[in-house]
Scaffold this active site. Structure first.
Site, PDB file in Angstrom:
ATOM      1  N   GLU A  72      30.438  32.855  32.279  1.00  0.00           N
ATOM      2  CA  GLU A  72      31.662  33.635  32.501  1.00  0.00           C
ATOM      3  C   GLU A  72      32.421  33.033  33.682  1.00  0.00           C
ATOM      4  O   GLU A  72      31.837  32.291  34.481  1.00  0.00           O
ATOM      5  CB  GLU A  72      31.322  35.104  32.786  1.00  0.00           C
ATOM      6  CG  GLU A  72      30.496  35.295  34.046  1.00  0.00           C
ATOM      7  CD  GLU A  72      30.671  36.669  34.697  1.00  0.00           C
ATOM      8  OE1 GLU A  72      31.823  37.033  34.992  1.00  0.00           O
ATOM      9  OE2 GLU A  72      29.648  37.342  34.923  1.00  0.00           O
ATOM     10  N   LYS A  83      41.469  39.617  35.301  1.00  0.00           N
ATOM     11  CA  LYS A  83      40.186  39.984  34.694  1.00  0.00           C
ATOM     12  C   LYS A  83      40.399  40.226  33.197  1.00  0.00           C
ATOM     13  O   LYS A  83      41.271  40.995  32.800  1.00  0.00           O
ATOM     14  CB  LYS A  83      39.661  41.257  35.368  1.00  0.00           C
ATOM     15  CG  LYS A  83      38.308  41.736  34.863  1.00  0.00           C
ATOM     16  CD  LYS A  83      37.788  42.860  35.740  1.00  0.00           C
ATOM     17  CE  LYS A  83      36.566  43.532  35.129  1.00  0.00           C
ATOM     18  NZ  LYS A  83      36.053  44.604  36.005  1.00  0.00           N
ATOM     19  N   SER A 137      30.651  50.003  30.956  1.00  0.00           N
ATOM     20  CA  SER A 137      31.211  48.666  30.788  1.00  0.00           C
ATOM     21  C   SER A 137      31.251  48.232  29.326  1.00  0.00           C
ATOM     22  O   SER A 137      30.292  48.459  28.567  1.00  0.00           O
ATOM     23  CB  SER A 137      30.386  47.652  31.583  1.00  0.00           C
ATOM     24  OG  SER A 137      30.889  46.354  31.352  1.00  0.00           O
ATOM     25  N   ALA A 138      32.347  47.577  28.965  1.00  0.00           N
ATOM     26  CA  ALA A 138      32.476  46.997  27.624  1.00  0.00           C
ATOM     27  C   ALA A 138      31.449  45.887  27.404  1.00  0.00           C
ATOM     28  O   ALA A 138      31.216  45.467  26.271  1.00  0.00           O
ATOM     29  CB  ALA A 138      33.884  46.443  27.429  1.00  0.00           C
ATOM     30  N   ASP A 139      30.820  45.430  28.488  1.00  0.00           N
ATOM     31  CA  ASP A 139      29.779  44.396  28.357  1.00  0.00           C
ATOM     32  C   ASP A 139      28.685  44.844  27.383  1.00  0.00           C
ATOM     33  O   ASP A 139      28.184  44.047  26.592  1.00  0.00           O
ATOM     34  CB  ASP A 139      29.107  44.101  29.713  1.00  0.00           C
ATOM     35  CG  ASP A 139      30.035  43.396  30.691  1.00  0.00           C
ATOM     36  OD1 ASP A 139      31.152  43.013  30.297  1.00  0.00           O
ATOM     37  OD2 ASP A 139      29.629  43.243  31.862  1.00  0.00           O
ATOM     38  N   LYS A 183      24.181  45.518  38.417  1.00  0.00           N
ATOM     39  CA  LYS A 183      24.447  45.821  39.820  1.00  0.00           C
ATOM     40  C   LYS A 183      23.887  47.171  40.221  1.00  0.00           C
ATOM     41  O   LYS A 183      23.908  48.134  39.467  1.00  0.00           O
ATOM     42  CB  LYS A 183      25.957  45.775  40.071  1.00  0.00           C
ATOM     43  CG  LYS A 183      26.471  44.360  40.117  1.00  0.00           C
ATOM     44  CD  LYS A 183      27.856  44.251  39.568  1.00  0.00           C
ATOM     45  CE  LYS A 183      27.865  44.454  38.059  1.00  0.00           C
ATOM     46  NZ  LYS A 183      29.166  44.350  37.462  1.00  0.00           N
ATOM     47  N   VAL A 221      31.587  39.410  31.172  1.00  0.00           N
ATOM     48  CA  VAL A 221      30.469  39.192  30.244  1.00  0.00           C
ATOM     49  C   VAL A 221      30.909  39.471  28.806  1.00  0.00           C
ATOM     50  O   VAL A 221      30.606  38.695  27.891  1.00  0.00           O
ATOM     51  CB  VAL A 221      29.269  40.087  30.642  1.00  0.00           C
ATOM     52  CG1 VAL A 221      28.203  40.088  29.563  1.00  0.00           C
ATOM     53  CG2 VAL A 221      28.705  39.639  31.986  1.00  0.00           C
ATOM     54  N   ASP A 229      33.110  55.919  32.424  1.00  0.00           N
ATOM     55  CA  ASP A 229      33.144  54.475  32.669  1.00  0.00           C
ATOM     56  C   ASP A 229      31.813  53.804  32.314  1.00  0.00           C
ATOM     57  O   ASP A 229      30.848  53.837  33.069  1.00  0.00           O
ATOM     58  CB  ASP A 229      33.506  54.196  34.132  1.00  0.00           C
ATOM     59  CG  ASP A 229      33.906  52.737  34.368  1.00  0.00           C
ATOM     60  OD1 ASP A 229      33.735  51.926  33.444  1.00  0.00           O
ATOM     61  OD2 ASP A 229      34.390  52.431  35.472  1.00  0.00           O
TER      62      ASP A 229
HETATM   63  N1  PSU Z   1      28.676  41.043  38.607  1.00  0.00           N
HETATM   64  C1  PSU Z   1      29.017  40.378  39.728  1.00  0.00           C
HETATM   65  N2  PSU Z   1      30.266  39.950  39.897  1.00  0.00           N
HETATM   66  C2  PSU Z   1      31.210  40.165  38.937  1.00  0.00           C
HETATM   67  C3  PSU Z   1      30.851  40.860  37.738  1.00  0.00           C
HETATM   68  C4  PSU Z   1      29.577  41.278  37.632  1.00  0.00           C
HETATM   69  O1  PSU Z   1      28.189  40.185  40.624  1.00  0.00           O
HETATM   70  O2  PSU Z   1      32.349  39.749  39.131  1.00  0.00           O
HETATM   71  C5  PSU Z   1      31.858  41.052  36.652  1.00  0.00           C
HETATM   72  C6  PSU Z   1      31.310  40.466  35.347  1.00  0.00           C
HETATM   73  O3  PSU Z   1      32.275  39.596  34.829  1.00  0.00           O
HETATM   74  C7  PSU Z   1      31.087  41.668  34.470  1.00  0.00           C
HETATM   75  C8  PSU Z   1      32.180  42.590  34.943  1.00  0.00           C
HETATM   76  O4  PSU Z   1      31.198  41.363  33.116  1.00  0.00           O
HETATM   77  O5  PSU Z   1      32.143  42.402  36.362  1.00  0.00           O
HETATM   78  C9  PSU Z   1      31.962  44.023  34.553  1.00  0.00           C
HETATM   79  O6  PSU Z   1      33.104  44.758  34.881  1.00  0.00           O
HETATM   80  P1  PSU Z   1      33.233  46.278  34.381  1.00  0.00           P
HETATM   81  O7  PSU Z   1      32.205  47.029  35.154  1.00  0.00           O
HETATM   82  O8  PSU Z   1      34.648  46.647  34.745  1.00  0.00           O
HETATM   83  O9  PSU Z   1      33.013  46.253  32.905  1.00  0.00           O
HETATM   84 MN    MN Z   2      34.488  49.841  33.566  1.00  0.00          MN
END
Ligand code: PSU
Ligand code: MN
Length: 307
Positions: free
Chosen positions: A26, A86, A141-143, A160, A107, A139
């Site tokens: 990514e 993003k 994540s779409a991941d 995280k 991701v 919330d």
């Molecule tokens: N973990 C990190 N740094 C990041 C991300 C994750 O340490 O920048 C990013 C990744 O690209 C992950 C995204 O896919 O954050 C998830 O964001 P969200 O929670 O908005 O789906």
């Molecule tokens: Mn989110």
């Protein structure tokens, strides 16, 4: 045909036609949304070199000037580590149609691009997950949905620590995603190797992970998560980390709202509060994931040659 519009880097195209291993990456983590400079530049070097040292070709994913790219070997590193928008999986079409200058993949976007061109292994720092206040904000994540939908092995240091890790693991189970602990039976907490959240499966070699992936895909299965704990030399003490997370969540107000800006904001606050220690940890774990991903990609490639 799906994937036809994806422009391959020359290294990636060469590896693909020769059946050599490739590891997708990514770009959010390397852009200004992920790590602060000069750590982003350093991380980009370490991660891509670790993939190459493991015998695989690194394939950075992004939308550049409206083109979906897999493999950015011709692109300037300062651009990869520069300002970006993003881009999660749902945004790729918009990034193309609106000719975004730099859509950095999360991701979800990276596994979508990888799957479209038949790249089977992907390495990240940490996947997104179910946020702690998801019951209020919704919330998630779409991941997670993207990982479930695409036949790609995602190598990650868990998720995280400011997420709800128990619900994240539960959600992956609901979506039918096998989560394999790499030499461990707990879901790692990104900066810290343990979370107390148990996993039902673990693997101790790249060939074992590759065999599981092949058998899963044989039946039309989607993504697989390989969860790698951060190596000891980079790990942060859990009590200290928990305190920083509380402060970061309070400072960013992340408990009250969801949205795409939450993850970068909390990561930025954590870096500041920890005096840069979370950033150093991020480098260590991202490089380690790249090493493991290259080994799994190697096994999958040799298995293809042998079959
Ligand atoms: N973990 C990190 N740094 C990041 C991300 C994750 O340490 O920048 C990013 C990744 O690209 C992950 C995204 O896919 O954050 C998830 O964001 P969200 O929670 O908005 O789906
Ligand atoms: Mn989110």
């Amino acid at each position: 045909m799906p994937g036809e519009s994806v422009v391959l880097g020359s290294d990636v195209a060469g590896a693909k036609s020769a059946g050599r291993p490739i590891v997708a990456l990514e770009t959010t983590i390397f852009s200004e949304l992920g790590l602060p400079r000069p750590h982003s530049v350093q991380a980009l070097g370490h991660v891509t070199e670790a993939v190459a040292a493991g015998g695989a070709v690194p394939a950075l994913t992004a939308v550049i000037d409206g083109e979906i790219r897999c493999g950015l070997d011709t692109l300037d590193r300062s651009r990869i580590c520069g300002p970006a928008t993003k881009m999660s999986a749902r945004d790729i079409g918009r990034a193309v149609a609106q000719k975004w200058s730099y859509g950095a993949t999360t991701v979800s976007a990276a596994v979508t691009i990888a799957a479209a061109v038949g790249v089977e292994v992907f390495a990240t720092g940490g996947i997104g997950g179910v946020h702690r206040n998801a019951a209020v904000t919704g919330d998630i994540s779409a991941d997670l949905g993207a990982i479930a939908a695409r036949p790609v092995v995602t190598v990650t240091a868990g998720a995280k620590v400011f997420l709800d890790l128990e619900r994240t693991v539960e959600h992956l189970e609901t979506l039918g995603v096998p989560v394999l602990g790499w030499h461990c039976d707990e879901f790692p907490a990104f900066h810290s190797p343990t979370s107390g959240v148990g996993l039902s499966a673990s693997v101790t070699s790249a060939s074992e992970a590759a065999r599981i992936a092949r058998a899963h895909w044989e039946l039309g299965g989607g993504g697989i998560v390989v969860a790698c704990p951060i190596p000891d030399h980079g790990a942060i003490n859990r009590a200290e980390l928990d305190e920083w997370v509380e402060q970061a969540l309070a400072r960013t107000g992340a408990g009250d709202h969801g949205g795409a800006d939450v993850t970068p904001a909390v990561l930025g606050a954590l870096a500041e509060i920890s005096g840069g220690r979370t950033v150093e940890a991020n480098l260590v774990l991202a490089e380690n994931n790249a090493v493991v991903a290259a080994a799994i990609a190697g096994e999958l490639a040799s298995d293809r040659v042998g079959s």
